[in-house]
Design a protein around this motif. Sequence first.
Motif, mmCIF file in Angstrom:
data_model
loop_
_atom_site.group_PDB
_atom_site.id
_atom_site.type_symbol
_atom_site.label_atom_id
_atom_site.label_comp_id
_atom_site.label_asym_id
_atom_site.label_seq_id
_atom_site.Cartn_x
_atom_site.Cartn_y
_atom_site.Cartn_z
ATOM 1 N N MET A 59 1.111 9.117 0.358
ATOM 2 C CA MET A 59 1.185 7.770 1.088
ATOM 3 C C MET A 59 -0.073 6.780 0.613
ATOM 4 O O MET A 59 -0.953 7.316 -0.253
ATOM 5 N N TYR A 96 -1.353 2.647 0.858
ATOM 6 C CA TYR A 96 -1.341 1.588 1.843
ATOM 7 C C TYR A 96 -1.475 0.443 0.994
ATOM 8 O O TYR A 96 -2.393 0.190 -0.076
ATOM 9 N N GLU A 137 5.540 2.923 8.211
ATOM 10 C CA GLU A 137 4.562 2.473 9.324
ATOM 11 C C GLU A 137 4.076 0.874 8.971
ATOM 12 O O GLU A 137 3.690 0.671 7.665
ATOM 13 N N THR A 185 -1.934 -3.683 6.866
ATOM 14 C CA THR A 185 -1.609 -2.944 5.762
ATOM 15 C C THR A 185 -0.270 -2.240 6.178
ATOM 16 O O THR A 185 0.255 -2.202 7.618
ATOM 17 N N GLN A 206 2.216 1.186 5.247
ATOM 18 C CA GLN A 206 2.112 2.463 4.787
ATOM 19 C C GLN A 206 3.457 2.846 4.220
ATOM 20 O O GLN A 206 4.713 2.671 4.728
ATOM 21 N N PRO A 211 -4.819 -3.445 -0.372
ATOM 22 C CA PRO A 211 -5.260 -3.915 1.217
ATOM 23 C C PRO A 211 -6.376 -4.743 1.146
ATOM 24 O O PRO A 211 -7.195 -4.768 0.290
#
Length: 357
Positions: free
Chosen positions: A264, A266, A301, A306, A308, A345
């Motif tokens: 993952m 961000y 997401e 931010t 995902q 981010p």
Amino acid sequence: MMEWMEGVAPSWLPAWLLSLVVLAAGAALALAAHQVLVTIVRRLIASRDEFWRELVTRTRRPSRLAALILGLGAAAPLARLGPMQLDVLGRVLLIGFIVLCGWAALTALDIATLIYTRRFRVDVEDNLLARKHITQTRILRRTAAGLIVVLTIAFALMTFNGVRQYGVSLLASAGAAGIIAGLALQPYLTNLIAGIQIATTQPIRLDDAVIVEGEWGRIEEIGSTYVVVKLWDWRRMVLPLTYFIQKPFQNWTRENASLIGTAMVYVDYSAPIEVLRSKLEEIAAASPLWDRDVVNLAVTELGERTMQVRCLTSARNAGEAFDLRCEVREKMVAFLQAELPHALPRERFDMRAAAPA
């Protein structure tokens, strides 16, 4: 049968000592013949592979016991033994024969297991079939060995009139003694039955990658009543066999060793997704850990600040999948820092003056 010794043995020699000498001579001759036979067999198989040498080693002790029983049985009629002494010797030889049968059965079981498992190799990359058969063989071998030991003890007890009922109870698991023993051995018997279930259904196998109690590890050993899981930091978690029958757990190598790893990342809403997707494909193609099967990047997401981004890459096994996930994270972050710093981010503040009411 003892007349032949009347003119040979000295008159001063006690009968018990003469009987002992005859029995010892019979045992010594039998053991010597056994040693000569083993030496001849070893020379005949010296040019064979290691399997035949291991076979001779495994059968040497049971065959030695068989030779000893034959030697004593042949010497017993020639010794000066009374009816009671003959009865005692006969009972000892009978018990020895029962032990020999059990020992021979265990040796045959070991040899059959060795012959069956030597066809499979676990030191190859795709060892799923080998682990499946080796797991089944080891569990069933332990179960069969336990049953052989119980039967051997039961038949040995049944040679004594005074304790024959205990042998029958042990053999048939009936009566009060059998019930008490069953209650006392309930945890052991439960795990033994669970072992048979695991051998037939195989929810786990040797070297499977599993997650149990929130820990990741590999199945290192499957015993008669327990399973040893080697955790990622080399700790060992010991669990009863019933755990893998009664409780849920994750098996990452149930059908095959290949796994899809997830990483993952961000990023800011301004991040170019297509550029990140191309970079992920480039990282996967350059990595020797990727199995050239699955690579994908998708936004999974949206948060307040931010996005995902999920990076999927597949590998040949769980260990390589974990290392590939770490590599993808590191290189994606390095790419964002070097090429797309604006996509990292960040916080936004509106510094414009508020309009008058």
